[in-house]
Design an enzyme around this catalytic site. Sequence first.
Site, PDB file in Angstrom:
ATOM      1  N   CYS A  14       0.824  -1.209   0.000  1.00  0.00           N
ATOM      2  CA  CYS A  14       0.000   0.000   0.000  1.00  0.00           C
ATOM      3  C   CYS A  14       0.858   1.260   0.000  1.00  0.00           C
ATOM      4  CB  CYS A  14      -0.932  -0.007   1.211  1.00  0.00           C
ATOM      5  SG  CYS A  14      -1.951   1.469   1.311  1.00  0.00           S
ATOM      6  N   CYS A  72      -0.340   4.105   2.223  1.00  0.00           N
ATOM      7  CA  CYS A  72      -0.147   3.862   3.662  1.00  0.00           C
ATOM      8  C   CYS A  72       1.311   4.075   4.064  1.00  0.00           C
ATOM      9  CB  CYS A  72      -0.521   2.421   4.033  1.00  0.00           C
ATOM     10  SG  CYS A  72      -2.028   1.806   3.294  1.00  0.00           S
ATOM     11  N   ASP A  73       2.228   3.592   3.229  1.00  0.00           N
ATOM     12  CA  ASP A  73       3.619   3.466   3.675  1.00  0.00           C
ATOM     13  C   ASP A  73       4.648   4.299   2.914  1.00  0.00           C
ATOM     14  OD1 ASP A  73       2.725   1.627   5.557  1.00  0.00           O
ATOM     15  OD2 ASP A  73       2.946  -0.066   4.188  1.00  0.00           O
TER      16      ASP A  73
END
Length: 314
Positions: free
Chosen positions: A134, A137-138
């Site tokens: 992701c 997300c990261d």
Amino acid sequence: MTVYKTIIIGTGPGGLTSAIYLARANLSPLVIEGPEPGGQLTTTTEVENFPGFPDGIMGPELMANMRQQAERFGAEFRSGWVNSVDLSKRPFTLNVEGIGELKAESIIVSTGASAKYLGIPGERDNVGRGVSTCATCDGFFFRGKKIIVVGGGDSAMEEANFLTRFASEVVLVNRRTELRASKIMQDRARANEKISWNLNRTPVEVVADDNGVKGLKVLNNETGQEEVIEASGIFIAIGHTPNTKFLGGQITTDETGYILVQPGTTLTNIPGVFACGDVQDSRYRQAISAAGSGCMAALDCERYLEEVEAHVHA
């Protein structure tokens, strides 16, 4: 046999938000927790984009908090794997491994989507240590670093482009020379000078040490030689599989298996069955959008149960 007002299948942000709302409405939902309690967020180390946590929060902790909140209002949790459901008559019947048969007047499906992995050595062991599925997300954790994106479809192009906001360089690795991505997405990625291309390379192994990912070993399909592409992070972008098999085709899905809901609602083709979270969202796939749809599912479900009740007493 107890007939539950609502059974929620899945304990990601969508399912747990539904549980909080329904429990507060005194509907005593039963939540079935699968083999991955907390969903994909439990594989994410730190969550920095969930509103209300200015310093970030660990994924597992965020999910544990949501679960406690649902329990505080009276939601019941049981662990099991839903093998099949019978949605042909009411009350609905669920066959749950480890529990047996359960009956419910309504069901909220929040079983999420599982990221597809390459299935190579070192990959799973390093999720959260440099391997991610992701970018939104990261990506932030890889500021100024060199990273690899594996994949050849639209989502791989999109992730690669997004990651250039943070990374010093993004290397796109694909096992074929041709890309599956649409022309517009390919053109956009090719125009980005931070993206370099390593095509016709098959990923063989994630190379890591005690501190995390060091690179990706690939097979050069032209020369037959193995080589290591050095990088601090590897983003796997080869798609997601919605967890809908257990529904046995009773709920309408798109061709890839995502549940289709009536636009602007969480209603499926079967009255009394609702869907929230990533299982019906191939586009955003964020904890916060899943939680939002979980709230919608609970409110839609509450309204449905009120109407059924009114009909019975009419």
